[in-house]
Design an enzyme around this catalytic site. Structure first.
Site, PDB file in Angstrom:
ATOM      1  N   ASP A  15      18.176 -20.882  -7.765  1.00 50.81           N
ATOM      2  CA  ASP A  15      19.461 -20.399  -7.279  1.00 50.81           C
ATOM      3  C   ASP A  15      20.046 -21.430  -6.322  1.00 50.81           C
ATOM      4  O   ASP A  15      19.329 -21.987  -5.478  1.00 50.81           O
ATOM      5  CB  ASP A  15      19.285 -19.060  -6.565  1.00 50.81           C
ATOM      6  CG  ASP A  15      20.602 -18.462  -6.106  1.00 50.81           C
ATOM      7  OD1 ASP A  15      21.218 -17.735  -6.907  1.00 50.81           O
ATOM      8  OD2 ASP A  15      21.001 -18.734  -4.962  1.00 50.81           O
ATOM      9  N   ASN A  27      32.059 -21.617  -2.477  1.00 49.74           N
ATOM     10  CA  ASN A  27      33.265 -21.131  -3.145  1.00 49.74           C
ATOM     11  C   ASN A  27      34.347 -20.741  -2.134  1.00 49.74           C
ATOM     12  O   ASN A  27      35.541 -21.028  -2.327  1.00 49.74           O
ATOM     13  CB  ASN A  27      32.937 -19.915  -4.024  1.00 49.74           C
ATOM     14  CG  ASN A  27      32.560 -20.319  -5.439  1.00 49.74           C
ATOM     15  OD1 ASN A  27      32.962 -21.368  -5.928  1.00 49.74           O
ATOM     16  ND2 ASN A  27      31.789 -19.480  -6.107  1.00 49.74           N
ATOM     17  N   HIS A  81      36.960 -22.295  -5.877  1.00 50.38           N
ATOM     18  CA  HIS A  81      36.177 -22.043  -7.087  1.00 50.38           C
ATOM     19  C   HIS A  81      36.084 -23.275  -8.004  1.00 50.38           C
ATOM     20  O   HIS A  81      35.103 -23.435  -8.715  1.00 50.38           O
ATOM     21  CB  HIS A  81      36.768 -20.852  -7.857  1.00 50.38           C
ATOM     22  CG  HIS A  81      36.527 -19.543  -7.172  1.00 50.38           C
ATOM     23  ND1 HIS A  81      35.328 -18.882  -7.241  1.00 50.38           N
ATOM     24  CD2 HIS A  81      37.336 -18.780  -6.377  1.00 50.38           C
ATOM     25  CE1 HIS A  81      35.393 -17.765  -6.550  1.00 50.38           C
ATOM     26  NE2 HIS A  81      36.610 -17.667  -5.998  1.00 50.38           N
ATOM     27  N   ASP A 135      32.666 -24.734  -9.430  1.00 55.30           N
ATOM     28  CA  ASP A 135      32.377 -25.069 -10.831  1.00 55.30           C
ATOM     29  C   ASP A 135      31.816 -26.476 -10.941  1.00 55.30           C
ATOM     30  O   ASP A 135      30.884 -26.742 -11.725  1.00 55.30           O
ATOM     31  CB  ASP A 135      33.649 -24.963 -11.684  1.00 55.30           C
ATOM     32  CG  ASP A 135      34.086 -23.516 -11.891  1.00 55.30           C
ATOM     33  OD1 ASP A 135      33.275 -22.609 -11.613  1.00 55.30           O
ATOM     34  OD2 ASP A 135      35.239 -23.300 -12.332  1.00 55.30           O
ATOM     35  N   GLU A 176      25.200 -18.394 -10.184  1.00 51.24           N
ATOM     36  CA  GLU A 176      24.640 -19.683  -9.758  1.00 51.24           C
ATOM     37  C   GLU A 176      23.128 -19.753  -9.971  1.00 51.24           C
ATOM     38  O   GLU A 176      22.457 -20.618  -9.416  1.00 51.24           O
ATOM     39  CB  GLU A 176      24.972 -19.935  -8.284  1.00 51.24           C
ATOM     40  CG  GLU A 176      24.297 -19.004  -7.295  1.00 51.24           C
ATOM     41  CD  GLU A 176      25.072 -17.714  -7.045  1.00 51.24           C
ATOM     42  OE1 GLU A 176      24.820 -17.078  -6.003  1.00 51.24           O
ATOM     43  OE2 GLU A 176      25.916 -17.351  -7.881  1.00 51.24           O
TER      44      GLU A 176
END
Length: 333
Positions: free
Chosen positions: A216, A224, A229, A233, A259
């Protein structure tokens, strides 16, 4: 009566024999054409459009055909011939089709089946390969019940082959889309779970070890929230690239959700998996991301011990939770 030298007589006799062979060949072909005309098969195999007739004389190994068969090969109208040598046609075939064609014809003549059919490629004058379909049967026999003439049809199937190729490409794209994560390009959750199930199945048969790592990205929500965002990404894509680059060929990686990543390590004990994943954790920690944002990962590793699959994954997930609780940026086994 005038006497002629022996060599002259031999030449004349040779010419006569050659002429007689040609007459015999034409008689064989003429017999077939007359037979087809009487049976009105010419209405089925018309000598026009994309469909062509061919006739193979097994004695002379010559093929007589209508020009439409040769037009796709790029020949001009004044170059078209009605007769070609069988060996020349075989040599003009695509190398992957030569053996296939010879095998099909040999088996057909040995077994004397009702008909044969196949597809093959011929190179055109421009250098590209043209697909053809051919179908034929034995239509004349000699007194020893041996085939004398083979007859059939042949036509250009390039259009169909191109459509098949296009469809195959689309199917590959659909398969890829069904198995991969749209953002990172690695396996999606369904696909990585399928890999996991297969490895567990192999373990039950071969007893070869299999381990799973669930990773993770630490504080991803904060990334974010603070960077947007689009940047999030970017981080997901970069981490996926690093994982892919440093895993072994026999390992599989998938985006497990958000994630989180799942890595299936085949034929690997937990301690071996820890060494592999720990190295990757360090690479990610030291990787220079855009805007100098430091990214780290936490993870849990579990070796399969014949438990239920759901329990197996939950235990790896619990190890991940322990790593988070212990301060993040670490792998727990």
């Amino acid at each position: 009566m005038r006497d002629y030298p022996i060599d002259t007589l031999e030449k004349v006799m040779g010419k006569n024999l050659e002429l007689q062979n040609k007459i015999n060949e034409l008689e064989v072909l003429n017999t077939q054409l007359l037979s087809e005309k009487s049976e009105e098969t010419n209405r089925e195999y018309i000598w026009s459009g994309d469909l062509g007739n061919w006739y193979l004389n097994t004695l002379t190994k010559t093929i007589t055909c209508n020009p439409v068969i040769l037009i796709p090969l790029g020949l001009e109208s004044d170059e078209l011939t009605y007769t070609v040598q069988f060996d020349s046609l075989i040599q003009a075939l695509h190398k992957n089709d030569r053996k296939k064609m010879s095998t099909i014809l040999t088996k057909f003549l040995e077994k004397k089946d009702d008909y044969f059919e196949t597809e093959f490629r011929l190179r055109s004058r421009k250098g590209n390969w043209n697909w053809f379909y051919i179908r034929g049967k034995i239509t004349q026999w000699d007194k020893y019940n041996q085939p004398v003439l083979l007859s059939g049809i042949m036509f250009d199937i390039n259009s169909r082959k191109n459509k098949e190729k296009e469809l195959e490409s689309k199917n590959k794209d659909l398969t890829r889309d069904a198995l991969t994560d749209y953002l990172t390009g690695i396996l999606n959750r369904r696909a990585i779970m399928t890999v996991m199930e297969k490895n567990v199945g192999y373990f039950k048969i071969t007893q070869k070890d299999v381990s799973v790592a669930i990773l993770d990205i630490d504080s991803f929500k904060h990334i974010n929230d603070t960077k947007g965002h689009s940047y999030g990404d970017y981080v997901l894509i970069e981490v996926s690239k690093i994982l892919n680059k440093h895993l072994r060929k026999k390992d599989s990686i998938g985006r497990y959700g958000g994630e989180e990543f799942m890595i299936v390590l085949s034929d690997t004990k937990a301690c071996e998996a820890l060494a592999i994943i720990e190295k990757i954790r360090i690479v990610i920690e030291n990787h220079v991301f855009e805007e100098e944002v430091q990214v780290t990962i936490s993870g849990g590793i579990k070796e399969f011990n014949n438990e239920f699959l759901s329990d197996f994954i939950n235990q790896a997930d619990m190890k991940l939770y322990q790593a988070k609780k212990a301060g993040r940026n670490r792998i727990i086994i």
